[in-house]
Design a protein around this motif. Structure first.
Motif, short mmCIF file in Angstrom:
data_model
loop_
_atom_site.label_atom_id
_atom_site.label_comp_id
_atom_site.label_asym_id
_atom_site.label_seq_id
_atom_site.Cartn_x
_atom_site.Cartn_y
_atom_site.Cartn_z
N GLY A 185 0.80 -1.23 0.00
CA GLY A 185 0.00 0.00 0.00
C GLY A 185 0.83 1.27 0.00
O GLY A 185 0.29 2.37 0.11
N THR A 186 2.17 1.14 -0.11
CA THR A 186 3.04 2.33 -0.19
C THR A 186 3.71 2.32 -1.56
O THR A 186 3.67 1.30 -2.27
CB THR A 186 4.16 2.31 0.88
OG1 THR A 186 5.18 1.38 0.46
CG2 THR A 186 3.64 1.90 2.24
N ARG A 198 1.02 4.76 5.80
CA ARG A 198 0.65 3.35 5.59
C ARG A 198 1.79 2.42 6.03
O ARG A 198 1.57 1.37 6.61
CB ARG A 198 0.30 3.14 4.10
CG ARG A 198 -0.12 1.74 3.73
CD ARG A 198 -1.45 1.32 4.40
NE ARG A 198 -1.63 -0.12 4.35
CZ ARG A 198 -2.17 -0.78 3.33
NH1 ARG A 198 -2.62 -0.12 2.28
NH2 ARG A 198 -2.27 -2.10 3.36
N GLU A 242 1.79 2.22 9.79
CA GLU A 242 0.68 1.35 10.23
C GLU A 242 1.08 -0.12 10.08
O GLU A 242 0.95 -0.90 11.02
CB GLU A 242 -0.48 1.65 9.28
CG GLU A 242 -1.86 1.55 9.85
CD GLU A 242 -2.82 1.98 8.73
OE1 GLU A 242 -3.31 1.10 8.02
OE2 GLU A 242 -3.00 3.22 8.55
#
Ligand SMILES: NC(=O)c1ccc[n+]([C@@H]2O[C@H](COP(=O)([O-])OP(=O)(O)OC[C@H]3O[C@@H](n4cnc5c(N)ncnc54)[C@H](O)[C@@H]3O)[C@@H](O)[C@H]2O)c1
Length: 258
Positions: free
Chosen positions: A160-161, A210, A213
């Motif tokens: 997600g990065t 992200r 996280e």
């Protein structure tokens, strides 16, 4: 001896390669706060001087000298400069790292450049600093590796990065420095030089939300390393309180790999 005296670094001359970088600054600060005279050995002299000046304003005994660990003449000139200025070296923190490789399929020249600095150059500077410490009557060398020198990459951290996968050279030379630590600890024992390694986890540096996280939920203490986390272990290994710790690699990752 009282443990506070054992941990006190007053009178110790300490050089930190890459001491103006992210982890380097915290290492320099911690060792100077414990009373040491600390030399930032930096490729960019101006950068090193700026960091040293900022620490001196806080009352810490921090100096700056130039070195390019990829250049043997520059390594020898650092060694001479330390000897001419301070007359000895007690502790060397082998912290510098170059990052010429960015991803898995970068050209092999980037891998070679990484080895030139992070393998050959690293061996050159650590050997010259070990010689100076030995000639000074002995002391401590602290190699800085990474948890990435102990384990494969956890690719789910990057999901997600747009950070991409971490580059392979880093895993190769960070692992190498850990076993070099054990080699040097055995070979330099007779010169009264102790050699240990610290393998930190990631230092918080405003990484993408992200990534933070993904990463932090895997760490039992729930966060990345902060700027104080590395100070205590550095002071212990540099000081007489660590006199019987030798040839060790200490993982400092908040329990992420427990
Ligand atoms: N930042 C992290 O999250 C992290 C995590 C685990 C381990 N580490 C380790 O911490 C150490 C420092 O890394 P960092 O993240 O602070 O990196 P950084 O890039 O901030 O600092 C590295 C320093 O090394 C210097 N350097 C590069 N090439 C050099 C050369 N040829 N000669 C002399 N100096 C040179 C750079 O100028 C820089 O000041 C490394 O050993 C790294 O593996 C960092």
């Amino acid at each position: 001896m009282n443990v506070k005296d054992l941990l006190n670094l007053k009178g110790k001359i300490i050089a930190v390669s890459g001491g103006a970088g992210f982890y380097g600054k915290s290492i320099v600060e911690g060792l100077a706060e414990a009373g040491g005279t600390v030399i930032i050995a930096s490729r960019n002299l101006k950068n090193g001087q700026d960091v040293a000046n900022a620490f001196r304003l806080k009352g810490l005994d921090v100096h700056s000298m130039q070195v390019d660990q990829g250049d043997h003449k520059s390594v020898l000139s650092l060694k001479n400069n330390i000897y001419d200025t301070f007359g000895k070296l007690d502790v060397f923190v082998n912290n510098a790292v170059a990052r010429p490789m960015k991803k898995y399929d970068d050209p092999m020249q980037n891998f070679s450049e990484s080895m030139r600095i992070n393998a050959t150059g690293m061996m050159d500077i650590v050997r010259e600093m070990c010689d100076l410490i030995g000639e000074s009557g002995g002391g401590s060398v602290i190699n800085i590796s990474s948890m990435m020198g102990m384990y494969g990459p956890d690719l789910s951290n990057y999901e997600g990065t747009d950070m991409g996968n971490p580059p392979p050279d880093y895993f190769f030379h960070r692992a190498g420095i850990i076993n070099l630590t054990r080699y040097l600890a055995r070979v330099l024992g007779k010169k009264n030089v102790r050699v240990n390694c610290v393998s930190p986890g990631g230092l918080f540096n405003n990484q993408p939300e992200r990534f933070l996280e993904n990463y932090c939920k895997k760490v039992p203490v729930g966060r990345m390393a902060n700027n104080d986390d590395i100070k205590g272990i550095m002071v212990l290994l540099a000081s007489d309180a660590g006199a019987y710790i030798n040839g060790e690699n200490i993982l400092m990752d908040g329990g992420m790999n427990a």
